[in-house]
Design an enzyme around this catalytic site. Sequence first.
Site, mmCIF file in Angstrom:
data_model
loop_
_atom_site.group_PDB
_atom_site.id
_atom_site.type_symbol
_atom_site.label_atom_id
_atom_site.label_comp_id
_atom_site.label_asym_id
_atom_site.label_seq_id
_atom_site.Cartn_x
_atom_site.Cartn_y
_atom_site.Cartn_z
ATOM 1 C CB CYS A 7 -0.937 0.015 1.199
ATOM 2 S SG CYS A 7 -1.974 -1.448 1.316
ATOM 3 C CG HIS B 298 -6.355 1.180 -0.527
ATOM 4 N ND1 HIS B 298 -5.163 1.729 -0.957
ATOM 5 C CD2 HIS B 298 -6.019 0.199 0.371
ATOM 6 C CE1 HIS B 298 -4.165 1.123 -0.362
ATOM 7 N NE2 HIS B 298 -4.654 0.184 0.448
ATOM 8 C CB CYS C 122 -1.514 0.318 7.936
ATOM 9 S SG CYS C 122 -3.095 0.052 7.108
ATOM 10 N N GLY D 221 0.593 -3.940 4.370
ATOM 11 C CA GLY D 221 0.429 -5.362 4.616
ATOM 12 C C GLY D 221 1.683 -6.039 5.142
#
Length: 395
Positions: A91, A349, A381, A383
Amino acid sequence: MKTAYIVKGYRTAVGKAPKGVFRFKRPDDLAAETIEHMMKQLPDFDRSRIDDVMVGNAMPEAEQGLNMGRLVSLMGLKSEEVPGVTVNRYCASGIETIAMASAKIQSGMADCIIAGGAESMSYIPMGGYKPVPNYETAKAGNESYYWGMGLTAEAVAEKYKISSKDQNEFAYHSHQKAIKAQKENRFQDQIVPIEVEDIFVDSKGKRQSKTYTVDKDQGPRADTSEQVLNKLRPVFAEGGSVTAGNSSQMSDGAAFVMVMSEEMVKELNLEPVARLVSYATVGVEPRIMGIGPVKAIPKALDQAGLKLNDIELIELNEAFASQSLAVARELDINQDILNVNGGAIALGHPLGCTGAKLSVQIFDEMKKRQLKNKYAMVTMCVGTGQGAAGIYEVF
């Protein structure tokens, strides 16, 4: 050390996956067309002076494989001289490329780099087509390394006592802020219009197609309410609180910026948009990966020599309402400066694109608010237990 400036930045609208407006649009095309649009704003610029094209992508396979960065460079710049590389920090990939580009220019290894990200969750499923966890690693007690993100959101909700009601209220306000921003045309200056050919079979079984332009984010819903959100069932854990309504949307999109040395900026008489002051990444426990910004934000602030109250606007990627609330509460973030135009729960996202997309958004919003020579932050955040935060000075 040299100074690196961002001189241009654009993004596509964000489409919903897997059946949204970009379901027939390849991610490399989205990226290339965004870069083409950016280059049109610099009509006299010699493209051979671009040192690299860095493309962030979270699932680099299939239509996003074969080193998409190099292919996007070829497609978007119409030049064989400019190389390209694909970067994956899930991300945070989109802002990771901006940090890498800035660092290379600061070190003197480059003068001009196009950096950003692209992702199609319509084409490539979450986790890719063939996820293969390491059995021995999981067997040794590390199964949370491979948890789906929804399970980590449930773990955060439990650990930080984030109620279902609070999550749904947060999600509702994300949509309301995004709808308001769209009505006020707060995104239009940053969005590249993308032409799409929609292919379908009509009632007579014949193949048909229609062409239209996408220039508006597809995700925000004016018809949602807290009552509707409260009725949704949890989808990741029995008796849980994380639902489709208080989670980020799966999305398609692309966003890119041009990073340039101070010397080249002066030579070309360009006006800088922003500069990356600091960028920090951290590791956290994978089972509560959503809490990553709690560690990344203080690290980025320390690098920049700033305090949280020095930051005018913050874009915190809304992977899930539970983790967004946990981060905001743990750091006591002022809600008035957080995701002022809505977040990923409403706007989407697109994984590897998101860091660059949020950067483009915050530059534009700072400009609209006339917050010159002030600081803004993009954070998320990541993964498998990571967090990232970048601080910009916006001009």
